[in-house]
Scaffold this active site. Sequence first.
Site, PDB file in Angstrom:
ATOM      1  N   SER A 144      11.360  24.037  94.480  1.00  0.00           N
ATOM      2  CA  SER A 144      11.516  22.602  94.278  1.00  0.00           C
ATOM      3  C   SER A 144      12.358  21.950  95.376  1.00  0.00           C
ATOM      4  CB  SER A 144      12.204  22.383  92.934  1.00  0.00           C
ATOM      5  OG  SER A 144      11.605  21.348  92.244  1.00  0.00           O
ATOM      6  N   CYS A 182       9.840  17.023 102.623  1.00  0.00           N
ATOM      7  CA  CYS A 182       9.753  15.763 103.358  1.00  0.00           C
ATOM      8  C   CYS A 182      11.098  15.359 103.955  1.00  0.00           C
ATOM      9  CB  CYS A 182       9.232  14.658 102.441  1.00  0.00           C
ATOM     10  SG  CYS A 182       7.727  15.160 101.583  1.00  0.00           S
TER      11      CYS A 182
HETATM   12  C1  LIG Z   1       8.584  18.951 107.363  1.00  0.00           C
HETATM   13  C2  LIG Z   1       7.621  18.360 106.378  1.00  0.00           C
HETATM   14  C3  LIG Z   1       7.685  16.997 106.104  1.00  0.00           C
HETATM   15  C4  LIG Z   1       6.774  16.423 105.213  1.00  0.00           C
HETATM   16  N1  LIG Z   1       6.877  15.093 104.967  1.00  0.00           N
HETATM   17  C5  LIG Z   1       6.030  14.519 104.081  1.00  0.00           C
HETATM   18  C6  LIG Z   1       6.152  13.147 103.745  1.00  0.00           C
HETATM   19  O1  LIG Z   1       7.038  12.442 104.249  1.00  0.00           O
HETATM   20  N2  LIG Z   1       5.267  12.623 102.863  1.00  0.00           N
HETATM   21  C7  LIG Z   1       4.293  13.383 102.276  1.00  0.00           C
HETATM   22  O2  LIG Z   1       3.518  12.861 101.474  1.00  0.00           O
HETATM   23  N3  LIG Z   1       4.174  14.694 102.554  1.00  0.00           N
HETATM   24  C8  LIG Z   1       5.007  15.281 103.435  1.00  0.00           C
HETATM   25  N4  LIG Z   1       4.895  16.616 103.709  1.00  0.00           N
HETATM   26  C9  LIG Z   1       3.806  17.385 103.062  1.00  0.00           C
HETATM   27  C10 LIG Z   1       4.185  17.806 101.656  1.00  0.00           C
HETATM   28  O3  LIG Z   1       5.410  18.472 101.705  1.00  0.00           O
HETATM   29  C11 LIG Z   1       3.096  18.705 101.104  1.00  0.00           C
HETATM   30  O4  LIG Z   1       1.906  17.951 101.023  1.00  0.00           O
HETATM   31  C12 LIG Z   1       3.424  19.258  99.718  1.00  0.00           C
HETATM   32  O5  LIG Z   1       4.654  19.926  99.727  1.00  0.00           O
HETATM   33  C13 LIG Z   1       2.323  20.209  99.265  1.00  0.00           C
HETATM   34  O6  LIG Z   1       2.669  20.782  98.048  1.00  0.00           O
HETATM   35  P1  LIG Z   1       2.131  22.228  97.664  1.00  0.00           P
HETATM   36  O7  LIG Z   1       2.660  22.543  96.318  1.00  0.00           O
HETATM   37  O8  LIG Z   1       0.683  22.283  97.881  1.00  0.00           O
HETATM   38  O9  LIG Z   1       2.742  23.202  98.749  1.00  0.00           O
HETATM   39  P2  LIG Z   1       4.275  23.449  99.109  1.00  0.00           P
HETATM   40  O10 LIG Z   1       5.135  22.335  98.671  1.00  0.00           O
HETATM   41  O11 LIG Z   1       4.299  23.819 100.561  1.00  0.00           O
HETATM   42  O12 LIG Z   1       4.664  24.727  98.245  1.00  0.00           O
HETATM   43  C14 LIG Z   1       3.996  25.938  98.393  1.00  0.00           C
HETATM   44  C15 LIG Z   1       4.968  27.052  98.081  1.00  0.00           C
HETATM   45  O13 LIG Z   1       4.210  28.201  97.758  1.00  0.00           O
HETATM   46  C16 LIG Z   1       4.900  29.342  98.218  1.00  0.00           C
HETATM   47  N5  LIG Z   1       3.937  30.446  98.311  1.00  0.00           N
HETATM   48  C17 LIG Z   1       2.877  30.526  99.137  1.00  0.00           C
HETATM   49  N6  LIG Z   1       2.201  31.670  98.913  1.00  0.00           N
HETATM   50  C18 LIG Z   1       2.857  32.319  97.924  1.00  0.00           C
HETATM   51  C19 LIG Z   1       2.644  33.556  97.275  1.00  0.00           C
HETATM   52  N7  LIG Z   1       1.631  34.336  97.598  1.00  0.00           N
HETATM   53  N8  LIG Z   1       3.512  33.934  96.325  1.00  0.00           N
HETATM   54  C20 LIG Z   1       4.550  33.120  95.987  1.00  0.00           C
HETATM   55  N9  LIG Z   1       4.802  31.956  96.583  1.00  0.00           N
HETATM   56  C21 LIG Z   1       3.960  31.540  97.530  1.00  0.00           C
HETATM   57  C22 LIG Z   1       5.453  28.882  99.549  1.00  0.00           C
HETATM   58  O14 LIG Z   1       6.549  29.686  99.937  1.00  0.00           O
HETATM   59  C23 LIG Z   1       5.829  27.451  99.281  1.00  0.00           C
HETATM   60  O15 LIG Z   1       7.199  27.331  98.968  1.00  0.00           O
HETATM   61  C24 LIG Z   1       5.800  17.234 104.584  1.00  0.00           C
HETATM   62  C25 LIG Z   1       5.740  18.599 104.843  1.00  0.00           C
HETATM   63  C26 LIG Z   1       6.653  19.162 105.729  1.00  0.00           C
HETATM   64  C27 LIG Z   1       6.586  20.650 106.004  1.00  0.00           C
END
Ligand SMILES: Cc1cc2nc3c(=O)[nH]c(=O)nc-3n(C[C@H](O)[C@H](O)[C@H](O)COP(=O)(O)OP(=O)(O)OC[C@H]3O[C@@H](n4cnc5c(N)ncnc54)[C@H](O)[C@@H]3O)c2cc1C
Length: 546
Positions: A38, A42
């Site tokens: 969590s 961003c």
């Molecule tokens: C530097 C940065 C800035 C950003 N800024 C913005 C913004 O300003 N506005 C916006 O809308 N979006 C932004 N984003 C994009 C946004 O963070 C993502 O769209 C969002 O976090 C996606 O959510 P998610 O749950 O798909 O993946 P994530 O939030 O990336 O979470 C995925 C998690 O799964 C874990 N994981 C992966 N594989 C495994 C496994 N096999 N076993 C256990 N755990 C695993 C990873 O370690 C990770 O922590 C930004 C991203 C970054 C990196």
Amino acid sequence: MKVVIIGGVAGGMSAATRLRRLDENAEIIVYEKGPYVSFANCGLPYFVGGVIDKKESLLLQTPESLWNRFRLDVRVNTEVTSIDRENKKITAVNTETGEQTEDYDYLIISPGANPRKLPIEGIERAVVLKDVEDSVRIKQMVDDGEIKSAAILGAGFIGVELAENLNHRGVKTTLVEFRDHVLPQFDIEMIEPFQANLEANGIDIAVSAETESISENKLKLKDGRVIEADLVVSSVGVVADSKLAEMAGIEMGVAGGIKVDENLRTSDPNIFAVGDAVEKQSLITDQPQMIWLANLANRHGRLVADVIAGKTAPARKSIGTGIIGAFGMAAALTGITEGLAQRMGIEYSAIHLHPGSHAGYFPGSERISLKVLFDPETGKLLGAQSVGKDGADKRIDILATAIYAGLHVDDLMNLELAYSPEFGSAKDAINHVGYVGNNVLEKKSPNVHWNELESELSRGLKILDVRTQSEFDRGHIPGAILAPVDELREHLDDLAGEEYVVHCAVGQRAHTAIQILSSRGIKAKNLSGGYTTWKFAQDALARSEF
Ligand SMILES: Cc1cc2nc3c(=O)[nH]c(=O)nc-3n(C[C@H](O)[C@H](O)[C@H](O)COP(=O)(O)OP(=O)(O)OC[C@H]3O[C@@H](n4cnc5c(N)ncnc54)[C@H](O)[C@@H]3O)c2cc1C
């Protein structure tokens, strides 16, 4: 009911907490391969820049707080390594305790996306910014005084945010972008004021730039340019982390992510997937596309919990609304751009406007550059871009809402938006989009775009500049004839017999001029966005032609 979730950040944790609110008895286990759950991805660039001063501020929850409030069994430092669909079981490996297995009734996959890697000589020297540890590492290098210069490969959202933050820390930073402008998600003429603002604040921009090699303290481009770089950050986009799902034989989509239905269910009825790893269905094109945004990941996480808890809540198709700010200027977009419309063969009309952020008579009004695309027959809104120092965020959110609601461009004339001189205008920027769009839809003021000017001139049209002499003297389009709008009626005899592309600074006076010309049967088209858009485009093209 036992639900296992892979990935403990945006999508995964939204699913977990929502599910607990819906079902107090479900057993919910969250696997996260990293040490933190969590966290605010961003915020990472702003931690490097010191705007967010404590790492703890990025950590929105901990396994303990999630257990206390939600009774979630959160297992950090534990990577899920395989999914056994037949026996509904996952295998995971904890960095300290080793392998474990867990069975599930439902599995939610939210592993996010991974930074794309370019096959460049010396790329192993480059770092990425994906998680808290990356940001701590980069910040530490800057804190230690090791980094005087930096090159960022890729001028997308993350690259630009990091550039601003490194600049705040006194690091001489260059954005290196393969495409012909920074933030290639935008159309080139729209992003020019943002690029110019980056440069004015000390960011070096190398566009149309392909990197040949990275060596110690240097980055060499294929065109011979050499960029000083104690630090190289690779930020050239992401790819969906669909490895686990693929290994388990779950169907992949055509756009490069896990295929899900409208309930975010994968090809396995017991397995759901959300966030950056999955394809979204576009509301505009009705095609699958990859959108990497936190709001969608969070929303889809919540929705998947609803579906598992038995609520029918099909996912809305996605628009894709994003914003970036740097050095006091914002660039935002929603829906499709002209570039995308052209690539996909979508019919559109486009308009450019440069209204004020609030009433011009009240101090502090700033220009907002707007571009809006709509269906040329029906006027249905398809997309918008908004760039400016004030109010660009509010206007894009209105336009995103209008697209979501299926509004047409002329509906925008009638929106009743809050007005007092400090915040808007009696005719708000968005109402102006409605007026101009209506003029184009009803063919009252036919439009020519900056990139169509040459072909119009080769057809024999002349350029008529209806600004004032002093505006003309400060800069004009080569070959333009000057006839200020207030004196236009006196020149109609001279102008008769030709067809014109008329322009002023932004399009408004040109519209009046066109009505005057047409009253005398003189045909004329309006240069969309006027001299301002034309000049932005010329400046952007000049920059891209190194
Ligand atoms: C530097 C940065 C800035 C950003 N800024 C913005 C913004 O300003 N506005 C916006 O809308 N979006 C932004 N984003 C994009 C946004 O963070 C993502 O769209 C969002 O976090 C996606 O959510 P998610 O749950 O798909 O993946 P994530 O939030 O990336 O979470 C995925 C998690 O799964 C874990 N994981 C992966 N594989 C495994 C496994 N096999 N076993 C256990 N755990 C695993 C990873 O370690 C990770 O922590 C930004 C991203 C970054 C990196």
